[in-house]
Scaffold this motif. Structure first.
Motif, PDB file in Angstrom:
ATOM      1  N   ARG A  51       0.766  -1.279   0.124  1.00  0.00           N
ATOM      2  CA  ARG A  51       0.084   0.185  -0.126  1.00  0.00           C
ATOM      3  C   ARG A  51       0.781   1.336  -0.129  1.00  0.00           C
ATOM      4  NH1 ARG A  51      -2.681  -2.588   4.390  1.00  0.00           N
ATOM      5  NH2 ARG A  51      -4.077  -3.850   3.549  1.00  0.00           N
ATOM      6  N   ALA A  52       2.025   1.301   0.624  1.00  0.00           N
ATOM      7  CA  ALA A  52       2.805   2.342   0.725  1.00  0.00           C
ATOM      8  C   ALA A  52       3.718   2.553  -0.419  1.00  0.00           C
ATOM      9  CB  ALA A  52       3.766   2.158   1.834  1.00  0.00           C
ATOM     10  N   GLY A  53       3.517   1.452  -1.689  1.00  0.00           N
ATOM     11  CA  GLY A  53       4.374   1.865  -2.722  1.00  0.00           C
ATOM     12  C   GLY A  53       5.765   1.039  -2.834  1.00  0.00           C
ATOM     13  N   ALA A  54       6.222   0.357  -1.657  1.00  0.00           N
ATOM     14  CA  ALA A  54       7.501  -0.167  -1.640  1.00  0.00           C
ATOM     15  C   ALA A  54       7.799  -0.944  -2.622  1.00  0.00           C
ATOM     16  CB  ALA A  54       7.649  -0.558  -0.100  1.00  0.00           C
ATOM     17  N   TRP A  55       6.824  -1.808  -3.207  1.00  0.00           N
ATOM     18  CA  TRP A  55       6.998  -2.783  -3.921  1.00  0.00           C
ATOM     19  C   TRP A  55       6.605  -2.563  -5.486  1.00  0.00           C
ATOM     20  CZ3 TRP A  55       9.748  -6.640  -2.320  1.00  0.00           C
ATOM     21  CH2 TRP A  55      10.016  -6.932  -0.990  1.00  0.00           C
ATOM     22  N   ASP A  56       6.668  -1.300  -5.825  1.00  0.00           N
ATOM     23  CA  ASP A  56       6.264  -0.659  -7.060  1.00  0.00           C
ATOM     24  C   ASP A  56       7.224  -0.753  -8.208  1.00  0.00           C
ATOM     25  OD1 ASP A  56       3.549  -0.172  -6.117  1.00  0.00           O
ATOM     26  OD2 ASP A  56       3.960   1.796  -5.967  1.00  0.00           O
ATOM     27  N   LYS A  57       8.539  -0.633  -7.636  1.00  0.00           N
ATOM     28  CA  LYS A  57       9.630  -0.813  -8.683  1.00  0.00           C
ATOM     29  C   LYS A  57      10.071  -2.216  -8.973  1.00  0.00           C
ATOM     30  CE  LYS A  57       9.823   4.047  -8.537  1.00  0.00           C
ATOM     31  NZ  LYS A  57       8.329   4.253  -8.397  1.00  0.00           N
ATOM     32  N   GLY A  58      11.509  -2.220  -9.028  1.00  0.00           N
ATOM     33  CA  GLY A  58      12.204  -3.322  -9.295  1.00  0.00           C
ATOM     34  C   GLY A  58      12.096  -4.695  -8.295  1.00  0.00           C
ATOM     35  N   GLN A  59      11.717  -4.156  -6.962  1.00  0.00           N
ATOM     36  CA  GLN A  59      11.460  -5.325  -6.155  1.00  0.00           C
ATOM     37  C   GLN A  59      10.254  -6.096  -6.423  1.00  0.00           C
ATOM     38  OE1 GLN A  59      11.298  -1.909  -5.537  1.00  0.00           O
ATOM     39  NE2 GLN A  59      12.303  -1.473  -3.676  1.00  0.00           N
ATOM     40  N   ALA A  60       9.483  -5.879  -7.286  1.00  0.00           N
ATOM     41  CA  ALA A  60       8.169  -6.480  -7.595  1.00  0.00           C
ATOM     42  C   ALA A  60       8.758  -8.022  -8.199  1.00  0.00           C
ATOM     43  CB  ALA A  60       7.439  -5.932  -8.379  1.00  0.00           C
ATOM     44  N   THR A  61       9.982  -7.981  -8.855  1.00  0.00           N
ATOM     45  CA  THR A  61      10.482  -9.069  -9.550  1.00  0.00           C
ATOM     46  C   THR A  61      10.798 -10.196  -8.483  1.00  0.00           C
ATOM     47  OG1 THR A  61      12.675  -8.324  -9.411  1.00  0.00           O
ATOM     48  CG2 THR A  61      11.231  -7.831 -11.650  1.00  0.00           C
ATOM     49  N   GLU A  62      11.161  -9.890  -7.184  1.00  0.00           N
ATOM     50  CA  GLU A  62      11.574 -10.701  -6.138  1.00  0.00           C
ATOM     51  C   GLU A  62      10.101 -11.169  -5.438  1.00  0.00           C
ATOM     52  OE1 GLU A  62      14.100  -9.110  -3.298  1.00  0.00           O
ATOM     53  OE2 GLU A  62      14.940  -7.641  -4.770  1.00  0.00           O
ATOM     54  N   LEU A  63       9.144 -10.445  -5.509  1.00  0.00           N
ATOM     55  CA  LEU A  63       7.899 -10.539  -4.820  1.00  0.00           C
ATOM     56  C   LEU A  63       6.874 -11.474  -5.645  1.00  0.00           C
ATOM     57  CD1 LEU A  63       5.989 -10.215  -2.525  1.00  0.00           C
ATOM     58  CD2 LEU A  63       5.132  -7.991  -3.588  1.00  0.00           C
ATOM     59  N   ARG A  64       6.790 -11.371  -6.921  1.00  0.00           N
ATOM     60  CA  ARG A  64       6.018 -12.034  -7.901  1.00  0.00           C
ATOM     61  C   ARG A  64       6.142 -13.592  -7.508  1.00  0.00           C
ATOM     62  NH1 ARG A  64       3.376  -9.832 -12.348  1.00  0.00           N
ATOM     63  NH2 ARG A  64       4.623  -8.093 -11.941  1.00  0.00           N
ATOM     64  N   PRO A  65       7.332 -14.333  -7.536  1.00  0.00           N
ATOM     65  CA  PRO A  65       7.477 -15.798  -7.570  1.00  0.00           C
ATOM     66  C   PRO A  65       6.781 -16.126  -6.162  1.00  0.00           C
ATOM     67  CG  PRO A  65       9.554 -14.657  -7.953  1.00  0.00           C
ATOM     68  CD  PRO A  65       8.671 -13.765  -8.036  1.00  0.00           C
ATOM     69  N   ILE A  66       6.817 -15.298  -5.234  1.00  0.00           N
ATOM     70  CA  ILE A  66       6.274 -15.718  -3.752  1.00  0.00           C
ATOM     71  C   ILE A  66       4.933 -15.864  -3.756  1.00  0.00           C
ATOM     72  CG2 ILE A  66       6.328 -14.903  -1.374  1.00  0.00           C
ATOM     73  CD1 ILE A  66       9.082 -14.022  -1.612  1.00  0.00           C
ATOM     74  N   LEU A  67       4.255 -14.738  -4.411  1.00  0.00           N
ATOM     75  CA  LEU A  67       2.888 -14.505  -4.572  1.00  0.00           C
ATOM     76  C   LEU A  67       2.302 -15.645  -5.480  1.00  0.00           C
ATOM     77  CD1 LEU A  67       2.190 -10.761  -4.592  1.00  0.00           C
ATOM     78  CD2 LEU A  67       2.332 -12.081  -2.618  1.00  0.00           C
ATOM     79  N   ASP A  68       3.012 -16.003  -6.437  1.00  0.00           N
ATOM     80  CA  ASP A  68       2.656 -17.119  -7.484  1.00  0.00           C
ATOM     81  C   ASP A  68       2.594 -18.232  -6.607  1.00  0.00           C
ATOM     82  OD1 ASP A  68       1.775 -17.586 -10.151  1.00  0.00           O
ATOM     83  OD2 ASP A  68       3.813 -19.057 -10.079  1.00  0.00           O
TER      84      ASP A  68
END
Length: 88
Positions: A51-68
Motif C-alpha cells: 500500500r505504501a508503494g514499496a514494491w512498485d519498482k524493481g523489487q516486484a520481481t522478487e515478490l512475484r514468484p512468492i505470491l504466485d
C-alpha cells in the motif's frame, strides 16, 4: 456433491495446509528480513508495504514468484482442477 467437495477440500487442507503455510512463511520472512515472524504478521507487513508503494519498482520481481507460489498452493487445496487446467 457439495458435501463431497467440502470433505475433499478439508482432506487436502489437512494434507497440504501446514506445509504450504510454512513455505509461504519462510519465503516472506526471507524477503522481508524477518526470520522469526509468524505468517499472519508477515502478510500484514507485506500488505502495508505494498500500500505504501514499496514494491512498485524493481523489487516486484522478487515478490512475484512468492505470491504466485502462495496462490498455487491455495488452489492446490481449494480447487486443484482449476489449477490443473491453468498448468495444462
Amino acid at each position: 456433491a457439495m458435501i463431497a467437495n467440502a470433505l475433499a477440500i478439508a482432506t487436502r487442507e489437512l494434507r497440504l495446509g501446514a506445509t504450504n503455510r510454512e513455505a509461504e512463511r519462510a519465503a516472506l520472512a526471507a524477503l522481508l528480513g524477518a526470520s522469526g515472524s509468524p505468517l499472519d504478521e508477515l502478510r500484514r507487513r507485506l500488505c502495508r508495504e505494498i500500500r505504501a508503494g514499496a514494491w512498485d519498482k524493481g523489487q516486484a520481481t522478487e515478490l512475484r514468484p512468492i505470491l504466485d507460489a502462495a496462490v498455487r498452493n491455495r488452489l492446490a487445496i481449494s480447487n486443484p482442477d482449476h489449477l490443473a487446467r491453468q498448468v495444462g
